[in-house]
Motif scaffolding. Structure first.
Motif, PDB file in Angstrom:
ATOM      1  N   LYS A  97       7.767  14.508 -48.342  1.00  0.00           N
ATOM      2  CA  LYS A  97       7.221  14.492 -49.634  1.00  0.00           C
ATOM      3  C   LYS A  97       8.325  15.531 -50.618  1.00  0.00           C
ATOM      4  O   LYS A  97       8.752  15.181 -51.548  1.00  0.00           O
ATOM      5  N   GLY A  98       8.217  16.672 -50.195  1.00  0.00           N
ATOM      6  CA  GLY A  98       8.719  17.895 -50.697  1.00  0.00           C
ATOM      7  C   GLY A  98      10.356  17.535 -50.849  1.00  0.00           C
ATOM      8  O   GLY A  98      10.961  18.020 -51.780  1.00  0.00           O
ATOM      9  N   GLN A  99      10.989  16.924 -49.832  1.00  0.00           N
ATOM     10  CA  GLN A  99      12.293  16.704 -49.952  1.00  0.00           C
ATOM     11  C   GLN A  99      12.817  15.686 -50.921  1.00  0.00           C
ATOM     12  O   GLN A  99      13.830  15.683 -51.547  1.00  0.00           O
ATOM     13  N   ARG A 100      11.962  14.678 -51.006  1.00  0.00           N
ATOM     14  CA  ARG A 100      12.180  13.806 -52.089  1.00  0.00           C
ATOM     15  C   ARG A 100      12.116  14.230 -53.342  1.00  0.00           C
ATOM     16  O   ARG A 100      12.825  13.685 -54.085  1.00  0.00           O
ATOM     17  N   LYS A 101      11.176  15.207 -53.595  1.00  0.00           N
ATOM     18  CA  LYS A 101      11.234  15.538 -54.957  1.00  0.00           C
ATOM     19  C   LYS A 101      12.375  16.617 -55.479  1.00  0.00           C
ATOM     20  O   LYS A 101      12.581  16.865 -56.493  1.00  0.00           O
TER      21      LYS A 101
END
Length: 79
Positions: free
Chosen positions: A74-78
């Motif tokens: 999720k952090g990588q997508r943001k």
């Protein structure tokens, strides 16, 4: 591919990375190293076999490792 990238981040370090990424990677390492060693330790960390191994054993991964991977992704997508 994503699991392979995640595992590479778990098992390697790089001084040029930003602090939040290092913290995320530390969480992955903390929660997933045991699962890597248990299920996929016979493969090189950066080998394509690890991706397949983690995918094959996804249901067996510890809840903490699964949560750490989900959070990391999720952090990588943001960004």
């Amino acid at each position: 591919m994503l699991l392979r990238s995640t595992l590479i981040f778990v098992l390697t370090t790089g001084a040029a990375l930003a602090q939040p990424v290092m913290a995320d990677r530390a969480v992955l390492k903390q929660h997933c190293t045991g699962d890597y060693l248990t299920y996929c330790g016979n493969f090189a960390p950066d080998g394509p076999e690890v991706q397949a191994c983690f995918r094959q054993n996804k249901a067996k991964l510890s809840p903490d490792c699964q949560a750490a991977i989900t959070s990391y992704m999720k952090g990588q997508r943001k960004g």
